[in-house]
Design a protein around this motif. Structure first.
Motif, mmCIF file in Angstrom:
data_model
loop_
_atom_site.group_PDB
_atom_site.id
_atom_site.type_symbol
_atom_site.label_atom_id
_atom_site.label_comp_id
_atom_site.label_asym_id
_atom_site.label_seq_id
_atom_site.Cartn_x
_atom_site.Cartn_y
_atom_site.Cartn_z
ATOM 1 N N SER A 506 10.029 8.371 -2.945
ATOM 2 C CA SER A 506 11.382 7.818 -3.045
ATOM 3 C C SER A 506 12.351 8.530 -2.124
ATOM 4 C CB SER A 506 11.876 7.922 -4.491
ATOM 5 O OG SER A 506 11.912 9.288 -4.910
ATOM 6 N N THR A 507 12.027 9.770 -1.748
ATOM 7 C CA THR A 507 12.941 10.547 -0.901
ATOM 8 C C THR A 507 12.302 11.055 0.387
ATOM 9 O OG1 THR A 507 12.367 12.581 -2.102
ATOM 10 C CG2 THR A 507 14.276 11.315 -2.911
ATOM 11 N N GLN A 508 10.975 10.983 0.489
ATOM 12 C CA GLN A 508 10.295 11.543 1.648
ATOM 13 C C GLN A 508 9.360 10.519 2.281
ATOM 14 O OE1 GLN A 508 8.869 14.950 -0.966
ATOM 15 N NE2 GLN A 508 9.111 16.040 0.989
ATOM 16 N N ASP A 509 9.193 10.669 3.603
ATOM 17 C CA ASP A 509 8.197 9.867 4.308
ATOM 18 C C ASP A 509 6.848 10.580 4.235
ATOM 19 O OD1 ASP A 509 10.017 7.901 5.066
ATOM 20 O OD2 ASP A 509 10.625 9.049 6.846
ATOM 21 N N ILE A 510 5.796 9.821 4.410
ATOM 22 C CA ILE A 510 4.458 10.407 4.411
ATOM 23 C C ILE A 510 4.249 11.136 5.735
ATOM 24 C CG2 ILE A 510 1.992 9.941 4.274
ATOM 25 C CD1 ILE A 510 2.644 7.440 2.659
ATOM 26 N N PRO A 511 3.971 12.435 5.709
ATOM 27 C CA PRO A 511 3.796 13.179 6.963
ATOM 28 C C PRO A 511 2.640 12.618 7.779
ATOM 29 C CG PRO A 511 4.008 14.666 5.075
ATOM 30 C CD PRO A 511 3.828 13.290 4.524
ATOM 31 N N GLY A 512 2.784 12.717 9.068
ATOM 32 C CA GLY A 512 1.741 12.199 9.940
ATOM 33 C C GLY A 512 0.595 13.162 10.145
ATOM 34 N N ASP A 513 0.753 14.434 9.680
ATOM 35 C CA ASP A 513 -0.291 15.434 9.937
ATOM 36 C C ASP A 513 -1.192 15.677 8.745
ATOM 37 O OD1 ASP A 513 1.625 16.584 8.337
ATOM 38 O OD2 ASP A 513 1.598 18.530 9.343
ATOM 39 N N ILE A 514 -1.065 14.861 7.697
ATOM 40 C CA ILE A 514 -1.900 15.098 6.523
ATOM 41 C C ILE A 514 -3.303 14.521 6.748
ATOM 42 C CG2 ILE A 514 0.070 15.119 4.979
ATOM 43 C CD1 ILE A 514 -0.778 12.342 4.025
ATOM 44 N N LYS A 515 -4.268 15.103 6.062
ATOM 45 C CA LYS A 515 -5.635 14.618 6.176
ATOM 46 C C LYS A 515 -5.896 13.481 5.184
ATOM 47 C CE LYS A 515 -8.184 16.131 8.538
ATOM 48 N NZ LYS A 515 -8.660 15.786 9.898
ATOM 49 N N ALA A 516 -5.259 13.545 4.018
ATOM 50 C CA ALA A 516 -5.436 12.482 3.025
ATOM 51 C C ALA A 516 -4.259 12.492 2.070
ATOM 52 C CB ALA A 516 -6.743 12.658 2.263
ATOM 53 N N LEU A 517 -3.983 11.327 1.497
ATOM 54 C CA LEU A 517 -2.923 11.149 0.509
ATOM 55 C C LEU A 517 -3.575 10.858 -0.841
ATOM 56 C CD1 LEU A 517 0.244 10.842 0.218
ATOM 57 C CD2 LEU A 517 -0.165 8.364 0.390
ATOM 58 N N VAL A 518 -3.067 11.488 -1.909
ATOM 59 C CA VAL A 518 -3.614 11.301 -3.247
ATOM 60 C C VAL A 518 -2.556 10.664 -4.147
ATOM 61 C CG1 VAL A 518 -4.630 12.417 -5.274
ATOM 62 C CG2 VAL A 518 -5.146 13.287 -2.983
ATOM 63 N N ILE A 519 -2.915 9.526 -4.718
ATOM 64 C CA ILE A 519 -2.052 8.860 -5.695
ATOM 65 C C ILE A 519 -2.834 8.853 -7.004
ATOM 66 C CG2 ILE A 519 -0.759 6.779 -6.275
ATOM 67 C CD1 ILE A 519 -0.875 6.018 -3.308
ATOM 68 N N ALA A 520 -2.424 9.706 -7.945
ATOM 69 C CA ALA A 520 -3.193 9.909 -9.173
ATOM 70 C C ALA A 520 -2.378 9.509 -10.392
ATOM 71 C CB ALA A 520 -3.629 11.369 -9.282
ATOM 72 N N ASP A 521 -2.678 8.349 -10.962
ATOM 73 C CA ASP A 521 -2.179 7.903 -12.253
ATOM 74 C C ASP A 521 -0.652 7.842 -12.343
ATOM 75 O OD1 ASP A 521 -2.115 7.117 -14.891
ATOM 76 O OD2 ASP A 521 -2.372 9.164 -15.675
ATOM 77 N N ALA A 530 8.205 2.765 -1.954
ATOM 78 C CA ALA A 530 6.969 3.544 -1.997
ATOM 79 C C ALA A 530 5.791 2.702 -1.533
ATOM 80 C CB ALA A 530 6.735 4.063 -3.406
ATOM 81 N N LEU A 531 5.720 1.446 -1.993
ATOM 82 C CA LEU A 531 4.631 0.564 -1.585
ATOM 83 C C LEU A 531 4.632 0.346 -0.079
ATOM 84 C CD1 LEU A 531 4.518 -2.150 -4.396
ATOM 85 C CD2 LEU A 531 2.681 -0.584 -3.752
ATOM 86 N N GLN A 532 5.803 0.161 0.478
ATOM 87 C CA GLN A 532 5.899 -0.065 1.913
ATOM 88 C C GLN A 532 5.421 1.162 2.694
ATOM 89 O OE1 GLN A 532 10.021 -1.125 2.458
ATOM 90 N NE2 GLN A 532 9.690 -3.304 1.937
ATOM 91 N N LYS A 533 5.802 2.335 2.226
ATOM 92 C CA LYS A 533 5.376 3.556 2.917
ATOM 93 C C LYS A 533 3.859 3.737 2.840
ATOM 94 C CE LYS A 533 9.718 6.097 2.244
ATOM 95 N NZ LYS A 533 10.377 7.267 1.605
ATOM 96 N N ILE A 534 3.299 3.465 1.663
ATOM 97 C CA ILE A 534 1.856 3.616 1.496
ATOM 98 C C ILE A 534 1.107 2.590 2.343
ATOM 99 C CG2 ILE A 534 -0.058 3.494 -0.148
ATOM 100 C CD1 ILE A 534 1.924 4.455 -2.297
ATOM 101 N N GLN A 535 1.596 1.346 2.338
ATOM 102 C CA GLN A 535 0.938 0.302 3.119
ATOM 103 C C GLN A 535 1.017 0.583 4.610
ATOM 104 O OE1 GLN A 535 2.946 -3.142 1.566
ATOM 105 N NE2 GLN A 535 1.544 -3.345 -0.187
ATOM 106 N N ALA A 536 2.150 1.144 5.051
ATOM 107 C CA ALA A 536 2.267 1.518 6.461
ATOM 108 C C ALA A 536 1.296 2.653 6.803
ATOM 109 C CB ALA A 536 3.709 1.944 6.770
ATOM 110 N N TYR A 537 1.141 3.577 5.855
ATOM 111 C CA TYR A 537 0.203 4.690 6.037
ATOM 112 C C TYR A 537 -1.228 4.160 6.141
ATOM 113 C CZ TYR A 537 -2.572 8.813 4.726
ATOM 114 O OH TYR A 537 -3.495 9.806 4.684
ATOM 115 N N ILE A 538 -1.551 3.191 5.276
ATOM 116 C CA ILE A 538 -2.887 2.601 5.304
ATOM 117 C C ILE A 538 -3.113 1.831 6.603
ATOM 118 C CG2 ILE A 538 -4.391 0.901 4.199
ATOM 119 C CD1 ILE A 538 -3.128 1.681 1.530
#
Length: 807
Positions: A506-521, A530-538
């Protein structure tokens, strides 16, 4: 040289013209036979019983011959001191007692020829004992499938060198007295002193190195494990040199008259020169290694060697910080210094210039799992440390105070527990010990620490927060601290080479240097942002781990729909006499085992993964993804019988029985089979339900899948699970080692990181994993080895001695 052989031949005649040599040979043979057949029978019996026990049959060469608890070599070698003194006690004392020593002194034979001749005789008899144990080594080659020849030869060398050292000690003791019994007892005492000396004066660095070198205790351990080092071989040669030299000078003193200080100087010169040789040759840079095992078990794996070589010639410092009030303080004490350095020997072999430093201090032990002050009512930290130091006869001057250590380094984030700080080129990292049976860091953890020193940009795993997701900093049952950031857990990401971070979409963009993103429960629906950011990341090809929970399918299904995966309504339940029906135990598929090498092990690949509350998954290939099943339930005991009650808030409702509900799903107990439940407020006080028995389902359910596709020239990797609890603090340790949760969790992140971390330090499976004999055949071998062969030797020896007596 001819005189030496003549003296040796004469001594062997005396040895075998008496019953003692024959008796000891037979006794040694029987002891070897009993030990060998006992272990072999145990393995044959275990193999015939079959079942799960077969998984633990590996490295049988070590199990039969060099296992420290029941192996042939350790069992025999711990009793060798009983054999040799009985043989050496008369070597010279017999000459002194009989007066023949005077004839030797007056003869043209040199003293050193006498000593070398008698010692050569003992070397030959020691070789006879080696031949006896060689009978069982040859038998092991036939009785064990793919026996490890190299380990056997290295163990045989250690055995023979130990016999030679004992013989030299016994020869010297025999030269000191005319009484054979006194010589035998003195040999016992000297062997005991050399075995114990490694524990003396350990607080003084230089003296500790010398006494440790002289110590006989554990000196053959490397060779029994299949590793021959120049340090160990030279040690035995030095021991022989010392006692043969002392024997020569002792006998020489009876032939000539010298002042006392010249005689004493000779003895001192022998000992000092031996210590210098031993000290110099034991320096890491001068030690040579030969790993004789089939799988190079005593050598760092190729990946670990490569990382150590990357360190180059630049200085690497390892500083051990030991808190006297912590449970692992012993690792840093002066008495354990040599043992500590031995743990680093595999790395010193490839980088001998590592510098070691030690800091002992006392401070509040935050890592302890109990109230530290409970047993010390009204005492301060300093008073507690003084009381414990007095009890262990230690000086408080060796410990830095809390104020002193805090000025030097802040160890509170490490819980003030034993930790090693690695420093290299201005960078530093911590290497930890762990709360498990192994305790010490293995190659994977050490290699990860070295990589941190070499490369500041470690792979980063980002965990999404802000919508009730699992937290990486909390110790609650449902949280993810153990898998992510628990410093005392070996398989935590931070100990395996990963960096862990959290982000709020809600306040941060997904960093471009991460190896993986975890969305847990997530417990609330993801926002549009949030959905837009995740979909763009995917869309960019980012790797992802998505874990949901039954009852909250609608939180993740909109996102999963774009991947072609859906969490089914309801929850899987599994009939069990021991566990709650919500605990489902899916097993790894072939693709699941293929995630990482650590899963492809006989003792791991058949283990289940615990999922306490899980939804089944349905999927289809879409958007170029290829979907593979990782975890499947077994047909029969599993059914999808629960349906969500949308009218019940199980998270915030105060009158809900927490043992009867989980994750928004009503949980019921089963009597004789599967049941279905009507969507009523089950678990709420006063609520009623209608249960309808159902037939046991034969359907197989998918609980975890992996998705892959090619994006921007690389393979995108995504894992989706219908359960988030399998990575939780509770599930990772609750049923270990009967389940594969922490293996599977490590494999997941290894796969998401393309196999880079954790560093692969696996070895090929040992081939000596079966015996080729049955228990009936072992019974026959017992008769041969314990009765027939010793009987034949006794008969031959008796005939030999009788004929000799008649002559």
């Amino acid at each position: 040289m001819k005189l030496i052989f003549k003296i040796a031949k004469s001594e062997l005649r005396n040895l075998f013209y008496s019953p003692i040599a024959w008796f000891l040979t037979v006794a040694f043979l029987v002891e070897c036979a009993i030990t060998y057949t006992k272990v072999l029978n145990q393995l044959a019996s275990q193999q015939e019983m079959g079942g799960m026990g077969l998984q633990y049959m590996h490295q049988l060469t070590q199990g039969v011959f060099t296992n420290p608890y029941q192996g042939l070599f350790p069992s025999i070698m711990q009793n060798l001191y009983l054999y040799i003194p009985l043989l050496t006690m008369g070597l010279i004392s017999r000459e002194i007692n009989g007066g023949t020593i005077s004839l030797l002194y007056s003869s043209p034979v040199k003293v050193r020829e006498i000593v070398f001749g008698k010692y050569l005789a003992m070397m030959i008899y020691s070789f006879v004992l080696l031949v006896v144990i060689g009978i069982f080594m040859m038998a092991g080659v036939f009785d064990i499938k793919s026996a490890d020849y190299g380990m056997l030869l290295a163990a045989a060398l250690g055995f023979y060198l130990l016999l030679c050292a004992y013989s030299a000690i016994g020869l010297f003791m025999s030269s000191l007295t005319s009484y054979q019994i006194v010589a035998a007892v003195s040999t016992f005492v000297m062997i005991g002193i050399l075995s114990y000396i490694g524990t003396l004066w350990q607080s003084i660095d230089f003296v500790r190195d010398l006494t440790y070198f002289l110590s006989l205790s554990g000196r053959t351990n490397h060779m029994l494990g299949g590793l021959i080092t120049t340090k160990d071989v030279i040690y035995f040669l030095v021991i022989v040199y010392i006692f043969l030299g002392l024997t020569i000078y002792k006998l020489q003193s009876g032939r000539e008259t010298k002042t006392w200080f010249i005689s004493a100087g000779r003895y001192v010169a022998i000992v000092v020169s031996a210590l210098v040789i031993g000290y110099v040759t034991s320096r890491p840079a001068l030690i040579g290694y030969w790993d004789t095992t089939a799988n190079q078990d005593n050598t760092l794996t190729p990946n670990a060697q490569k990382i150590v070589k990357e360190l180059g010639d630049d200085k690497l410092e390892v500083t051990a910080y030991s808190n006297f009030l912590d449970s692992y303080y012993w690792f840093g004490m002066p008495e354990a210094r040599n043992e500590y350095l031995e743990r680093w020997e595999d790395y010193l072999r490839f980088k001998p210039d590592i510098e070691f430093h030690f800091v002992n201090y006392y401070d509040m032990p935050y890592a302890l799992s109990y109230n530290f002050f409970e047993g010390y009512k009204g005492k301060t930290i300093k008073q507690i440390a003084e009381q414990r130091a007095k009890g262990e006869d230690l000086s408080m001057s060796m410990f830095e105070t809390p104020e002193q250590i805090q000025k030097e380094v802040d160890l509170k984030p490490e819980g003030n527990r034993f930790v090693m700080k690695l420093t290299y080129k201005g960078r530093s990292t911590y290497l930890r010990v762990f709360n498990d049976q192994i305790v010490w860091p293995l190659e994977s953890e050490v290699s990860a620490a070295f990589k941190r020193l070499l490369n500041a940009n470690m792979p980063k795993i980002a965990f999404v927060t802000g919508d009730g997701e699992r937290k990486t900093s909390k110790k609650g049952d449902r949280e993810y601290k153990t898998v992510a950031s628990e410093k005392t857990f070996r398989y935590a990401l931070i100990n395996q080479g990963f960096d862990v971070d959290t982000i709020s979409l809600s306040t941060q963009d997904i960093p471009g240097d991460i190896k993986a993103l975890v969305i847990a429960d997530p417990q609330t629906e993801l926002s549009t942002t949030a959905l837009q950011k995740i979909q763009a990341y995917i869309a960019k090809g980012g790797n992802l781990l998505i874990a949901g929970e039954p009852g909250r399918q609608q939180m993740l299904n909109p996102l999963l729909k774009t991947l072609g995966v859906q969490m089914n309504n309801g929850m899987l339940v599994q009939k069990s006499d021991d566990f709650a029906p919500t605990l489902v135990l899916p097993h790894l598929t072939k693709d699941g085992i293929g995630l990482a090498k650590l899963l492809n092990k006989p003792s791991v690949d058949t283990l289940p993964v615990t999922m306490n509350g899980v939804s089944g998954l349905t999927y289809r290939d879409t958007n170029g993804f290829t979907v593979k099943q990782l975890l499947l339930t077994k047909p029969g005991p599993v059914s999808n019988t629960m349906r969500r009650n949308p009218d019940l808030d199980l998270v915030n409702k105060p009158d809900v029985d927490p043992n009867a509900v989980r994750g928004g799903m009503a949980v019921v107990s089963f009597g004789g089979g599967m049941v279905t439940a009507s969507p009523v407020r089950m678990g709420v006080k006063g609520a009623k339900s209608t249960l309808t028995p159902a037939n046991t389902s034969k359907e197989i359910f998918t609980t975890t899948v992996a998705l892959t596709r090619q994006v921007n020239g690389k393979e995108q990797r995504i894992i989706v699970s219908g359960d988030a609890d399998f990575l939780s603090n509770t599930e990772l340790v609750r049923y270990s080692p009967q389940v594969a949760n922490f293996y599977f969790s490590t494999a997941i992140f290894n796969w998401l990181d393309y196999g880079q971390y954790p560093v692969d330090t696996s070895r090929p499976d040992a081939k000596d994993n079966r015996v080729t004999v049955s228990t009936d055949h072992v019974g026959f071998l017992k008769i041969i080895y314990i009765y027939v062969i010793p009987g034949l030797i006794l008969i031959f020896g008796a005939i030999f001695l009788i004929r000799r007596k008649r002559k």
